[in-house]
Design a protein around this motif. Sequence first.
Motif, PDB file in Angstrom:
ATOM      1  N   ILE A 210       0.847  -1.191   0.000  1.00 41.49           N
ATOM      2  CA  ILE A 210       0.000   0.000   0.000  1.00 41.49           C
ATOM      3  C   ILE A 210       0.884   1.243   0.000  1.00 41.49           C
ATOM      4  O   ILE A 210       1.785   1.365   0.831  1.00 41.49           O
ATOM      5  CB  ILE A 210      -0.914   0.025   1.243  1.00 41.49           C
ATOM      6  N   ASP A 211       0.598   2.162  -0.905  1.00 42.17           N
ATOM      7  CA  ASP A 211       1.222   3.485  -0.881  1.00 42.17           C
ATOM      8  C   ASP A 211       0.382   4.309   0.087  1.00 42.17           C
ATOM      9  O   ASP A 211      -0.784   4.609  -0.191  1.00 42.17           O
ATOM     10  CB  ASP A 211       1.208   4.099  -2.286  1.00 42.17           C
ATOM     11  N   VAL A 212       0.937   4.656   1.245  1.00 43.03           N
ATOM     12  CA  VAL A 212       0.136   5.314   2.280  1.00 43.03           C
ATOM     13  C   VAL A 212      -0.231   6.755   1.935  1.00 43.03           C
ATOM     14  O   VAL A 212      -1.103   7.327   2.589  1.00 43.03           O
ATOM     15  CB  VAL A 212       0.800   5.243   3.671  1.00 43.03           C
TER      16      VAL A 212
ATOM     17  N   THR B 152       5.606   2.955   1.708  1.00 37.88           N
ATOM     18  CA  THR B 152       4.730   1.803   1.453  1.00 37.88           C
ATOM     19  C   THR B 152       4.616   0.939   2.691  1.00 37.88           C
ATOM     20  O   THR B 152       5.519   0.896   3.534  1.00 37.88           O
ATOM     21  CB  THR B 152       5.265   0.950   0.289  1.00 37.88           C
ATOM     22  N   TRP B 153       3.500   0.251   2.782  1.00 38.68           N
ATOM     23  CA  TRP B 153       3.259  -0.680   3.877  1.00 38.68           C
ATOM     24  C   TRP B 153       2.957  -2.041   3.260  1.00 38.68           C
ATOM     25  O   TRP B 153       2.134  -2.154   2.357  1.00 38.68           O
ATOM     26  CB  TRP B 153       2.089  -0.207   4.727  1.00 38.68           C
ATOM     27  N   LEU B 154       3.647  -3.083   3.755  1.00 33.76           N
ATOM     28  CA  LEU B 154       3.493  -4.447   3.249  1.00 33.76           C
ATOM     29  C   LEU B 154       2.852  -5.309   4.319  1.00 33.76           C
ATOM     30  O   LEU B 154       3.273  -5.289   5.477  1.00 33.76           O
ATOM     31  CB  LEU B 154       4.864  -5.023   2.883  1.00 33.76           C
ATOM     32  N   ARG B 155       1.857  -6.070   3.929  1.00 29.64           N
ATOM     33  CA  ARG B 155       1.241  -7.048   4.833  1.00 29.64           C
ATOM     34  C   ARG B 155       0.585  -8.126   3.995  1.00 29.64           C
ATOM     35  O   ARG B 155       0.460  -8.009   2.788  1.00 29.64           O
ATOM     36  CB  ARG B 155       0.235  -6.407   5.773  1.00 29.64           C
ATOM     37  N   ARG B 156       0.183  -9.202   4.624  1.00 31.81           N
ATOM     38  CA  ARG B 156      -0.586 -10.230   3.932  1.00 31.81           C
ATOM     39  C   ARG B 156      -2.060  -9.851   4.016  1.00 31.81           C
ATOM     40  O   ARG B 156      -2.503  -9.250   4.986  1.00 31.81           O
ATOM     41  CB  ARG B 156      -0.358 -11.596   4.556  1.00 31.81           C
ATOM     42  N   VAL B 157      -2.790 -10.245   3.003  1.00 28.54           N
ATOM     43  CA  VAL B 157      -4.218  -9.924   2.964  1.00 28.54           C
ATOM     44  C   VAL B 157      -4.936 -10.520   4.180  1.00 28.54           C
ATOM     45  O   VAL B 157      -5.747  -9.856   4.801  1.00 28.54           O
ATOM     46  CB  VAL B 157      -4.858 -10.418   1.648  1.00 28.54           C
ATOM     47  N   GLY B 158      -4.616 -11.744   4.553  1.00 28.68           N
ATOM     48  CA  GLY B 158      -5.314 -12.405   5.649  1.00 28.68           C
ATOM     49  C   GLY B 158      -4.636 -12.297   6.998  1.00 28.68           C
ATOM     50  O   GLY B 158      -4.934 -13.063   7.909  1.00 28.68           O
ATOM     51  N   SER B 159      -3.715 -11.355   7.183  1.00 25.92           N
ATOM     52  CA  SER B 159      -2.959 -11.228   8.429  1.00 25.92           C
ATOM     53  C   SER B 159      -2.608  -9.772   8.658  1.00 25.92           C
ATOM     54  O   SER B 159      -2.573  -8.976   7.722  1.00 25.92           O
ATOM     55  CB  SER B 159      -1.680 -12.063   8.327  1.00 25.92           C
ATOM     56  N   ARG B 160      -2.305  -9.413   9.884  1.00 25.12           N
ATOM     57  CA  ARG B 160      -1.917  -8.031  10.185  1.00 25.12           C
ATOM     58  C   ARG B 160      -0.449  -7.766   9.902  1.00 25.12           C
ATOM     59  O   ARG B 160       0.036  -6.657  10.044  1.00 25.12           O
ATOM     60  CB  ARG B 160      -2.245  -7.683  11.628  1.00 25.12           C
ATOM     61  N   SER B 161       0.292  -8.807   9.517  1.00 26.53           N
ATOM     62  CA  SER B 161       1.708  -8.617   9.191  1.00 26.53           C
ATOM     63  C   SER B 161       2.046  -9.383   7.920  1.00 26.53           C
ATOM     64  O   SER B 161       1.278 -10.208   7.446  1.00 26.53           O
ATOM     65  CB  SER B 161       2.584  -9.102  10.346  1.00 26.53           C
TER      66      SER B 161
END
Length: 90
Positions: free
Chosen positions: A36-38, A67-76
């Motif tokens: 995500i581009d914040v 940018t912020w990276l995470r998994r769709v099904g997780s908070r990290s």
Amino acid sequence: MPTDKSELAKRGNEIFERVVRPEVDIDEEARKFVVIDVETEDFEIDRNARAAFDRLLERHPEARGRTWLRRVGSRSAYHFGGRLQNTEDR
């Protein structure tokens, strides 16, 4: 633009809940990464984190560092360490 990592994480997760989550099937995409581009709130999803990041930077070269990276099904995106063990099992 957020200046520290905790603010970046807070903003990224807020954008995920408000913008990304309504656009994706969480069950279908759960193992994929979202970048995500914040600042613009634009995002990319892919099984490969680098591929998602590269596609986002193609559209927004100035997004590097925000940018912020995470998994769709997780908070990290990743986790470190072993499994938690129940002390009663010892």
